[in-house]
Write a protein that holds these residues in place. Sequence first.
Motif, PDB file in Angstrom:
ATOM      1  N   MET A  64       0.206   7.255   2.627  1.00 34.68           N
ATOM      2  CA  MET A  64       1.205   6.941   2.982  1.00 34.68           C
ATOM      3  C   MET A  64       1.343   6.843   4.465  1.00 34.68           C
ATOM      4  SD  MET A  64       3.593   8.440   0.114  1.00 34.68           S
ATOM      5  CE  MET A  64       5.147   8.198   0.492  1.00 34.68           C
ATOM      6  N   THR A  65       0.947   7.701   5.089  1.00 36.49           N
ATOM      7  CA  THR A  65       1.038   7.911   6.573  1.00 36.49           C
ATOM      8  C   THR A  65      -0.291   7.670   7.493  1.00 36.49           C
ATOM      9  OG1 THR A  65       0.522  10.297   6.485  1.00 36.49           O
ATOM     10  CG2 THR A  65       2.765   9.699   6.368  1.00 36.49           C
ATOM     11  N   LEU A  70      -1.859   0.465   7.295  1.00 35.57           N
ATOM     12  CA  LEU A  70      -0.852  -0.481   7.733  1.00 35.57           C
ATOM     13  C   LEU A  70      -1.278  -1.766   7.908  1.00 35.57           C
ATOM     14  CD1 LEU A  70       1.161   1.402  10.488  1.00 35.57           C
ATOM     15  CD2 LEU A  70       2.269   0.263   8.391  1.00 35.57           C
ATOM     16  N   GLU A 259      -1.066  -3.995  14.586  1.00 36.64           N
ATOM     17  CA  GLU A 259      -0.297  -4.680  15.619  1.00 36.64           C
ATOM     18  C   GLU A 259      -0.857  -5.970  15.831  1.00 36.64           C
ATOM     19  OE1 GLU A 259       0.820  -0.669  18.050  1.00 36.64           O
ATOM     20  OE2 GLU A 259      -0.778  -2.008  18.922  1.00 36.64           O
ATOM     21  N   ALA A 262       0.462  -8.271  12.823  1.00 39.81           N
ATOM     22  CA  ALA A 262       2.053  -8.251  13.127  1.00 39.81           C
ATOM     23  C   ALA A 262       2.150  -9.477  14.290  1.00 39.81           C
ATOM     24  CB  ALA A 262       2.901  -7.246  13.486  1.00 39.81           C
ATOM     25  N   PHE A 263       1.397  -9.552  15.267  1.00 44.66           N
ATOM     26  CA  PHE A 263       1.536 -10.528  16.315  1.00 44.66           C
ATOM     27  C   PHE A 263       1.190 -11.730  15.628  1.00 44.66           C
ATOM     28  CE2 PHE A 263       1.372  -7.349  19.955  1.00 44.66           C
ATOM     29  CZ  PHE A 263       2.688  -7.993  20.717  1.00 44.66           C
ATOM     30  N   ALA A 287       6.473 -13.086   2.004  1.00 47.09           N
ATOM     31  CA  ALA A 287       6.603 -11.672   1.846  1.00 47.09           C
ATOM     32  C   ALA A 287       6.799 -10.988   0.668  1.00 47.09           C
ATOM     33  CB  ALA A 287       8.113 -11.367   2.343  1.00 47.09           C
TER      34      ALA A 287
ATOM     35  N   VAL B  26       8.998  -5.856   3.731  1.00 48.48           N
ATOM     36  CA  VAL B  26       7.647  -6.498   4.303  1.00 48.48           C
ATOM     37  C   VAL B  26       8.085  -7.052   5.512  1.00 48.48           C
ATOM     38  CG1 VAL B  26       6.046  -8.368   4.032  1.00 48.48           C
ATOM     39  CG2 VAL B  26       6.319  -6.841   2.384  1.00 48.48           C
ATOM     40  N   THR B  29       8.812  -4.405   8.099  1.00 51.21           N
ATOM     41  CA  THR B  29       7.497  -3.698   8.411  1.00 51.21           C
ATOM     42  C   THR B  29       6.665  -4.485   9.689  1.00 51.21           C
ATOM     43  OG1 THR B  29       7.378  -2.939   6.233  1.00 51.21           O
ATOM     44  CG2 THR B  29       5.224  -2.769   7.682  1.00 51.21           C
ATOM     45  N   ILE B  30       6.851  -5.893   9.342  1.00 57.95           N
ATOM     46  CA  ILE B  30       6.147  -6.539  10.580  1.00 57.95           C
ATOM     47  C   ILE B  30       6.721  -6.645  11.525  1.00 57.95           C
ATOM     48  CG2 ILE B  30       5.356  -9.077  10.816  1.00 57.95           C
ATOM     49  CD1 ILE B  30       3.882  -7.889   8.667  1.00 57.95           C
ATOM     50  N   THR B  33       6.342  -3.147  13.557  1.00 60.61           N
ATOM     51  CA  THR B  33       4.902  -3.140  13.946  1.00 60.61           C
ATOM     52  C   THR B  33       4.998  -3.973  15.302  1.00 60.61           C
ATOM     53  OG1 THR B  33       4.046  -3.247  11.692  1.00 60.61           O
ATOM     54  CG2 THR B  33       2.477  -3.209  13.417  1.00 60.61           C
ATOM     55  N   PHE B  34       5.528  -5.245  15.030  1.00 71.37           N
ATOM     56  CA  PHE B  34       5.428  -6.062  16.450  1.00 71.37           C
ATOM     57  C   PHE B  34       6.192  -5.232  17.617  1.00 71.37           C
ATOM     58  CE2 PHE B  34       7.515  -9.416  18.778  1.00 71.37           C
ATOM     59  CZ  PHE B  34       6.503  -9.863  19.157  1.00 71.37           C
ATOM     60  N   GLN B  59       7.387   2.983  10.427  1.00 64.63           N
ATOM     61  CA  GLN B  59       6.489   2.190   9.953  1.00 64.63           C
ATOM     62  C   GLN B  59       5.808   2.501   8.733  1.00 64.63           C
ATOM     63  OE1 GLN B  59       3.466   0.713  12.659  1.00 64.63           O
ATOM     64  NE2 GLN B  59       5.003   1.050  14.328  1.00 64.63           N
ATOM     65  N   TRP B  60       5.752   4.263   8.711  1.00 64.16           N
ATOM     66  CA  TRP B  60       5.043   4.934   7.404  1.00 64.16           C
ATOM     67  C   TRP B  60       6.313   4.731   6.282  1.00 64.16           C
ATOM     68  CZ3 TRP B  60       3.711  10.302   9.819  1.00 64.16           C
ATOM     69  CH2 TRP B  60       2.769  10.224  10.999  1.00 64.16           C
ATOM     70  N   PHE B  63       6.152   1.105   5.023  1.00 64.53           N
ATOM     71  CA  PHE B  63       4.811   0.798   4.420  1.00 64.53           C
ATOM     72  C   PHE B  63       4.956   1.497   2.897  1.00 64.53           C
ATOM     73  CE2 PHE B  63       0.385   2.165   3.733  1.00 64.53           C
ATOM     74  CZ  PHE B  63       0.007   0.933   3.268  1.00 64.53           C
ATOM     75  N   SER B  64       5.367   2.743   2.824  1.00 64.17           N
ATOM     76  CA  SER B  64       5.305   3.334   1.560  1.00 64.17           C
ATOM     77  C   SER B  64       6.247   2.657   0.604  1.00 64.17           C
ATOM     78  CB  SER B  64       5.646   4.943   1.865  1.00 64.17           C
ATOM     79  OG  SER B  64       4.839   5.445   2.790  1.00 64.17           O
ATOM     80  N   ILE B  66       7.268  -0.496   0.308  1.00 62.73           N
ATOM     81  CA  ILE B  66       6.573  -1.786   0.034  1.00 62.73           C
ATOM     82  C   ILE B  66       5.740  -1.450  -1.247  1.00 62.73           C
ATOM     83  CG2 ILE B  66       4.909  -3.632   0.204  1.00 62.73           C
ATOM     84  CD1 ILE B  66       5.212  -3.245   3.289  1.00 62.73           C
TER      85      ILE B  66
END
Lengths: 462, 216
Positions: A64-65, A70, A259, A262-263, A287, B26, B29-30, B33-34, B59-60, B63-64, B66
Amino acid sequence: MDFINPQWLGILMFAGFLFLLLTGYPVAFSFAGTAIIFGLIGMAIGAFDVNLLLSLPNSWFGTMTDSTLLAIPAFIFLGAVLEKSGLAEELLETVGLLMGPIRGGIALAVILVGTLLAATTGVIAATIIAMGLISLPTMIKHGYDKGLATGTIMASGTLAQMIPPSLVLVLLSDQFGVSIGDLFAGALIPGLALSVSYMIYVLIRAYLNPRLAPALPPEARTIHGWALGKKVMKALVPPVVLIFAVLGTIFAGLATPSEAGAFGAIGAIGLAIANRKFSWKMLGDAALSTAKTTALVLMILFSSTLFVKVLYGLGGDMLIDSWLTGLPGGFWTFIIVSNIVIFLLGVFLEFTEITFIAMPLLVPAAEKVLNAANAAGAYGTEGYTMIWFAIVMAVNLQIAFISPPVGFSLFYMQSVAPKDVSTALIHRSAIPYVIIQLIVLGLVIAVPETANWLVRAATASP
Amino acid sequence: MNLLLKLSKGIDAFTDKLGGIIKLIVVLTIAATFLNAFLRYLGKAIAQTLISNELIQVQWYLFSMIFLFGFPYILLHNTNVRVDFLYAKWGPRRRAFIDFFGTLLFLIPFCLLAIYVSINPVLIAWGRLPDGTFGAWEVSSDAGGLPMAPLKTLIILGFLLLLIQAVSQLIKYLAILTGRHETDHVVMAAGATEQLAEEALHNLQPHEAHEAGASH
């Protein structure tokens, strides 16, 4: 009950797992089911210490971490936005118009677009289904050989798992403990080699027998000159720029893969807005499909964690490790055996499962064998890198997708092909591409520089 | 049995609502991160530290969520990957038979095991001491990190939601086995592949798919 060696019980787990799979029970829960059965047997004969399972939450928490993972939702979302907004469809149409006039043009367009889509999403199913629905009817309508058409679509769709960024590379980097950026760099040349080989194959076939893949007649080309140029600027150039920007930032080390993903996703939403294709429903659909795929991969990972713990608890891993490192003939036998094993597993399983159960067993053995080979100066002094081995595994895994009779790309193709395209035809059509993939696999094994060169070049650049 | 089917319907409606939540997560999250990368570069440009470990650890959490909230959702919608070259040829009852025993013998015990082994580590994360009293909860060791106790608790929550959905599936499979359910739409007629194709059809040709649906 001394006559049952618990290590053999570990090996039997694989047989039990395959049996459960054949019943059609979901892969994710089959892992857990096998682990529970064999864990109980192990406890009954006193060979399995159930306290080992107390470390499960800790392993899951590690997942998870994990910043590497990610990247999964980020890249799937980027691909999903391009697909659901119809940008991918337009891309295919535009490239088809551009390449149509040459023999085999639509097939070449499929390969090119497959390569580009592969660079946005690691999801093979989506690529094959999208291209199968759009291009297959077009190709058949214009008199293409059905086998050439389906084979090309499957092979191009399968590129999604080889060309970075891809889901399989993210998962492999996690298992191999190598940098994801390095793995992406290493996969680029072998991935492009596959794509170029497919194009050469199509060109040769179309040149030798024009009836297999005729050029589009003039009346089928509805747009010419300026109008076509405008369409190219609008539908082709922006996604290509976006894809190169995402890959470029990762290779240059400007952003982590998640990252950059995401960008890219934000960029794709921007493109959708600019093309008036944006809607909240589209965003929601993208999504949701991202969430579903992410959940599916992680469910398999969580479940396989239990499987691997029971396997280790029974000592099955040590038995496999001793087989792999003790192979007569050393390095080359190891490379050949591991490739055959992964190929055969790939016939039944998807890459996620193979990555989660076979790689933890292969990686430690590979480290020992590769180090020994490098110490002996087998290929320079450090030519056989773990990155190279990971890329070899990735190329191998993607062959398994389209090798008949059981391969996921074949299933996806069947699900979208018209009724008059038979299963047997789809299976036959995959064979030339499997042969091309085997040649490229051999090339990557024989010349480790195909994977190593770009990794060094990317690291050396500031 | 009717009461059970009602319960199952209620659970399904609840799990389906999770779909709306994970969609939102979701997107968040995006965005997170951005934002994280954006602030890092903006910070560099103006020589200030704008990012913190909090944002990374958010973010963790996202993400978890999701996938932990996604587990019951994909079970309900049968998004699971199956090796279905036999399964796809079988009738609804045989499929229900496989899924019934699989759920009963594997999935439900798996959920129970996951919850059971997680209880103690989660309690410790919330600060439980060996003598049974509670101290400070666990906070990430990174500077400015977030508390980790709620994140660990998500494991239990995720498997609990999955367990509840598994019970609902069990009821539906039983209904098919006992002949209460004629149609097999609850056990999705085909494997994951056809479903994916269907989804893609919906996305690519919304009008045609819609018409086909209407005439059905």
